[in-house]
Design a protein around this motif. Structure first.
Motif, PDB file in Angstrom:
ATOM      1  N   ASP A 352       5.390   6.470 -19.912  1.00  0.00           N
ATOM      2  CA  ASP A 352       5.094   6.062 -18.536  1.00  0.00           C
ATOM      3  C   ASP A 352       5.725   7.121 -17.644  1.00  0.00           C
ATOM      4  N   GLN A 354       5.621   7.369 -14.293  1.00  0.00           N
ATOM      5  CA  GLN A 354       5.701   6.962 -12.888  1.00  0.00           C
ATOM      6  C   GLN A 354       6.681   5.792 -12.802  1.00  0.00           C
ATOM      7  N   ALA A 355       7.806   5.992 -12.127  1.00  0.00           N
ATOM      8  CA  ALA A 355       8.835   4.948 -12.071  1.00  0.00           C
ATOM      9  C   ALA A 355       8.940   4.264 -10.712  1.00  0.00           C
ATOM     10  N   ASP A 357       7.046   2.035  -9.485  1.00  0.00           N
ATOM     11  CA  ASP A 357       6.814   0.601  -9.667  1.00  0.00           C
ATOM     12  C   ASP A 357       8.019  -0.089 -10.294  1.00  0.00           C
ATOM     13  N   GLU A 358       8.699   0.597 -11.226  1.00  0.00           N
ATOM     14  CA  GLU A 358       9.895  -0.004 -11.823  1.00  0.00           C
ATOM     15  C   GLU A 358      11.043  -0.084 -10.806  1.00  0.00           C
ATOM     16  N   GLY A 393       3.264  -0.646 -18.196  1.00  0.00           N
ATOM     17  CA  GLY A 393       3.603   0.631 -17.568  1.00  0.00           C
ATOM     18  C   GLY A 393       3.543   0.606 -16.058  1.00  0.00           C
ATOM     19  N   ASN A 394       3.038  -0.492 -15.500  1.00  0.00           N
ATOM     20  CA  ASN A 394       3.016  -0.608 -14.039  1.00  0.00           C
ATOM     21  C   ASN A 394       3.329  -2.042 -13.651  1.00  0.00           C
TER      22      ASN A 394
HETATM   23 CA    CA Z   1       5.686   2.748 -14.275  1.00  0.00          CA
END
Ligand code: CA
Length: 587
Positions: A352, A354-355, A357-358, A393-394
Motif C-alpha cells: 500500500d 498511500q498512507a 487514509d491510514e 489498503g484504503n
Molecule cells: Ca492506504
C-alpha cells in the motif's frame, strides 16, 4: 422419463420459452432464508430473449400451492448476454419451507428451488461467520466442545520469531528472537499481516459498536464463553493481543509475520519454515494505532476482565502514531526489499503506497478516544477529497463512518461525508430498481467482479446500505442491504451460495489450508472470494476457465483457484457485519 411427461415438458418450453431441466440452479435465489416482510425475488434462466414470462407457483412442504404468479418480461444479463426473468414473491410472508416451481409445476417436482421464510434467517449464519475466526486461531488447539466437529492440534506457536534484516534496529538486530504469539491466520495461508488485521478489526469493532445489545447475547461457544465479556469481544481480543506484540520498542509496527515463502497444503503442525517479522511500515503502524485506539474505547467497560488493557492500548496507539508522524512514508515494496535483504520474502505483500487514509483513520480513532483536538485537526487535514469504499489498503471510509456516527463539534463535515456516501450508493440502487437481472445494487457491471469481490464489493456495499439506513431511516437502503445479501447467498450468475456449509449449493473446495485437513471439510461459515474477471490464477496449478467466460461467471470451486476461491479474515468480517446488522434489526 415417461414419454407423455417428456412431451408435456417440451410443449410447455415451446409455448412459454421457460427452460425446464433437473437442475435447481435454473432458479437462483437466496438459499439461506428470507424474513417474512422483506422483498423476495428469484432469477429464472430462460431459453431465449423473446421468452414469454414464466408462470410460477410456490408449494408448501405438504404440497399445497400457496402462491402463484408470473415472472417479469425477459431481461438480458449485460455481462453474459444470457436471458433472465425475475419473479417477485414478496407477498408470501408466512414462515415455512417452500419450493418454487415453474409451470407446469404439478408435474415438475424437479424443476424447483427450495427456500425458507423465518423470523431470524441469519442468526446461525452470523454465529458461524464469527466462529470462523475461532477456527483461524494460531498457537492454541481447537478442541471440543468448541470445535463442533473440527478439532485440530495447535499450529504455529510463534514464540520464537526472527527479526528480519529489513526490520533490524540497534536494540533488535537481525535474527533477534521475539515472541509474537496468538492471533488469527490471515487467510488460506498460515501468515499474519498487520494491515489486513487492522482493517478487519476496524470493521469488527465498529460492527460491535453499532449492535452492542445484539452481540452481547450472541453465544459463540468458544473457550472464553465463560468470561463476563461478550463472546465477540473475547474472540477479537485474541487477535488484538497478537497485534500488540507486533509493535517494536520504538513504536513502529512490523508489516507482517511470515515464513519466507508459502507453505504447501500441509497440516499446520507439519510446517517447518522459519518465521520472521519484516519491515516496519507507515500503513501498518497507523492501522495498529487506529485498531488499538478503537479497542481502548470499545473495551473500556471490561476493565475487570482485561485489567490494564485500556491504558496499555492507549499508550501503544499514541506511540505508534508518533512513530508514523516521524516516518510518514515507509511503504512495503517487497521486490525492492528483496534486492536489499535476505532471505527473500515472497508471501502476500499487502503493499500500500498511500498512507493518507491510514493517517485519517488513526487520528480519528485517537480523537474519539482522547478528545484531544489536535487529533481531530490531524484527521480533518487527511480526509481525502474523493469517496473511496473501504478496503484493507484504503481505510478512509472507516474514518468517515466514525465521524457520521460521532459528529459532535463538526456537524457540517460529518454531513458532507454522509452526503458523499449516499451519492456513492444512488447509481447502484437505481440499477437494482430498474435493470438488474438479480434485483441487486451489486453485480450489474463487469468491474464489480474482482479479487475478493464477494466481500469488498457485495457485502461491503450491503454494509454501506445498512449505515445509510441507520443514518437516514430510509427503508430503501435496508432493502438494498438485503439485496446484497441475497446476491452473495445465491441470487447470482453462478447460482452458488458463497458461504461454506450454508445453502443448497456452496463451495466445497476453498483455497484454504485449514479446511483441507478435514475429511469432513470445508470448515463452515467462510465467505469465499467469488467471481473475478481478472482470473490471475488462470493456467496455474491446473486452474482453467471456460473460454470467453463472462465476468460474473469467472469462478471455480477448485482448491488451487486462489483468485476466486480463497478465504480471508477481512472478507469474513464483512459477511458477519452484514448478516448481524440485518439480524439485529429483526429481533
Ligand atoms: Ca492506504
Amino acid at each position: 422419463m415417461k414419454k407423455s411427461y417428456f412431451l408435456l415438458v417440451c410443449a410447455c418450453a415451446l409455448l412459454t420459452g421457460c427452460k425446464h431441466t433437473s437442475s435447481s440452479l435454473e432458479i437462483r435465489l437466496n438459499q439461506v432464508g428470507f424474513r417474512p416482510l422483506q422483498e423476495k425475488t428469484a432469477t429464472i434462466d430462460v431459453y431465449t430473449a423473446d421468452a414469454a414470462p414464466c408462470s410460477v407457483a410456490i408449494l408448501s412442504e405438504t404440497g399445497d400451492t400457496v402462491w402463484t404468479g408470473m415472472a417479469s418480461a425477459t431481461m438480458i444479463n449485460p455481462l453474459s448476454g444470457k436471458p433472465r426473468q425475475l419473479v417477485d414473491f414478496s407477498t408470501l410472508t408466512t414462515p415455512g419451507r417452500y419450493t418454487l416451481h415453474l409451470a407446469p409445476y404439478t408435474l415438475h417436482r424437479d424443476a424447483v428451488a427450495s427456500f425458507t421464510i423465518s423470523p431470524r434467517p441469519y442468526r446461525e449464519l452470523t454465529r458461524q461467520a464469527l466462529r470462523a475466526f475461532y477456527y483461524q486461531r494460531t498457537a492454541m488447539p481447537i478442541i471440543e466442545p468448541y470445535a463442533e466437529g473440527f478439532a485440530r492440534p495447535a499450529g504455529h506457536p510463534d514464540t520464537l520469531v526472527l527479526v528480519h534484516a529489513s526490520a533490524a534496529t540497534a536494540e533488535r538486530p537481525e535474527n533477534t528472537i521475539i515472541s509474537s504469539s496468538g492471533g488469527w491466520y490471515d487467510a488460506g495461508d498460515y501468515n499474519k499481516y498487520i494491515v489486513n488485521s487492522g482493517y478487519t478489526m476496524g470493521v469488527f469493532l465498529m460492527s460491535y459498536e453499532q449492535q452492542r445489545a445484539y452481540y452481547d447475547t450472541l453465544h459463540l461457544n468458544i473457550p472464553e464463553s465463560t468470561l463476563p465479556v461478550p463472546d465477540m469481544l473475547a474472540e477479537a481480543m485474541y487477535n488484538i493481543r497478537w497485534m500488540m506484540t507486533m509493535q517494536d520498542t520504538d513504536g513502529g509496527a512490523y508489516h507482517k509475520l511470515t515464513e519466507p515463502d508459502f507453505e504447501g497444503f500441509i497440516h499446520p503442525t507439519e510446517c517447518q519454515k522459519p518465521r520472521y517479522v519484516v519491515l516496519k511500515t507507515t500503513p501498518a503502524t497507523l492501522d495498529l494505532a487506529a485498531t488499538l485506539a478503537l479497542a481502548a474505547r470499545i473495551y473500556a467497560p471490561y476493565e475487570h476482565v482485561y485489567p490494564g488493557f485500556v491504558d496499555e492500548a492507549t499508550e501503544a496507539a499514541k506511540h505508534a502514531y508518533e512513530w508514523a508522524k516521524a516516518n510518514p512514508a515507509i511503504y512495503y515494496d517487497q521486490p525492492a526489499m528483496n534486492e536489499q535483504f535476505t532471505p527473500a520474502i515472497t508471501t502476500g505483500a499487502y503493499d500500500d503506497f498511500q498512507a493518507q487514509d491510514e493517517f485519517y483513520w488513526a487520528a480519528t480513532e485517537l480523537y474519539l478516544l482522547t478528545h484531544d483536538p489536535l487529533y481531530r485537526d490531524e484527521a480533518l487535514s487527511h480526509c481525502p477529497d474523493t469517496f473511496i469504499p473501504a478496503v484493507w489498503g484504503n481505510v478512509s471510509e472507516l474514518a468517515s463512518l466514525e465521524w457520521m456516527l460521532h459528529p459532535a463539534g463538526i456537524e457540517a463535515f460529518a454531513a458532507q461525508r454522509q452526503a458523499d456516501l449516499l451519492a456513492h450508493l444512488q447509481p447502484y440502487i437505481d440499477e437494482a430498481e430498474t435493470s438488474s437481472v438479480h434485483r441487486s445494487p451489486y453485480g450489474n457491471r463487469a468491474e464489480d467482479f474482482f479479487w475478493g469481490c464477494n466481500s469488498e464489493g457485495c457485502c461491503w456495499r450491503g454494509i454501506e446500505c445498512l449505515y445509510a439506513y441507520h443514518l437516514t431511516g430510509n427503508e430503501l437502503y435496508l432493502t438494498n442491504a438485503e439485496r446484497c445479501l441475497n446476491h452473495v447467498l445465491g441470487q447470482n450468475a453462478t447460482g452458488y451460495c458463497f458461504v461454506t456449509g450454508f445453502g443448497t449449493h456452496s463451495p466445497k473446495q476453498p483455497h484454504h489450508r485449514l479446511s483441507n485437513i478435514y475429511p469432513n471439510g470445508p470448515l463452515p461459515g467462510f465467505l469465499i472470494g467469488g467471481p473475478n474477471r481478472e482470473r490471475q490464477d488462470d493456467g496455474i496449478d491446473g486452474v482453467t476457465y471456460p473460454e470467453n467466460v463472462s465476468a460474473d461467471e469467472s469462478y471455480l470451486d477448485f482448491r488451487p483457484s486462489y483468485a476466486t476461491n480463497e478465504v480471508t479474515i477481512n472478507w469474513n468480517v464483512t459477511l458477519f457485519a452484514l448478516t448481524a446488522g440485518l439480524d439485529a434489526l429483526y429481533q
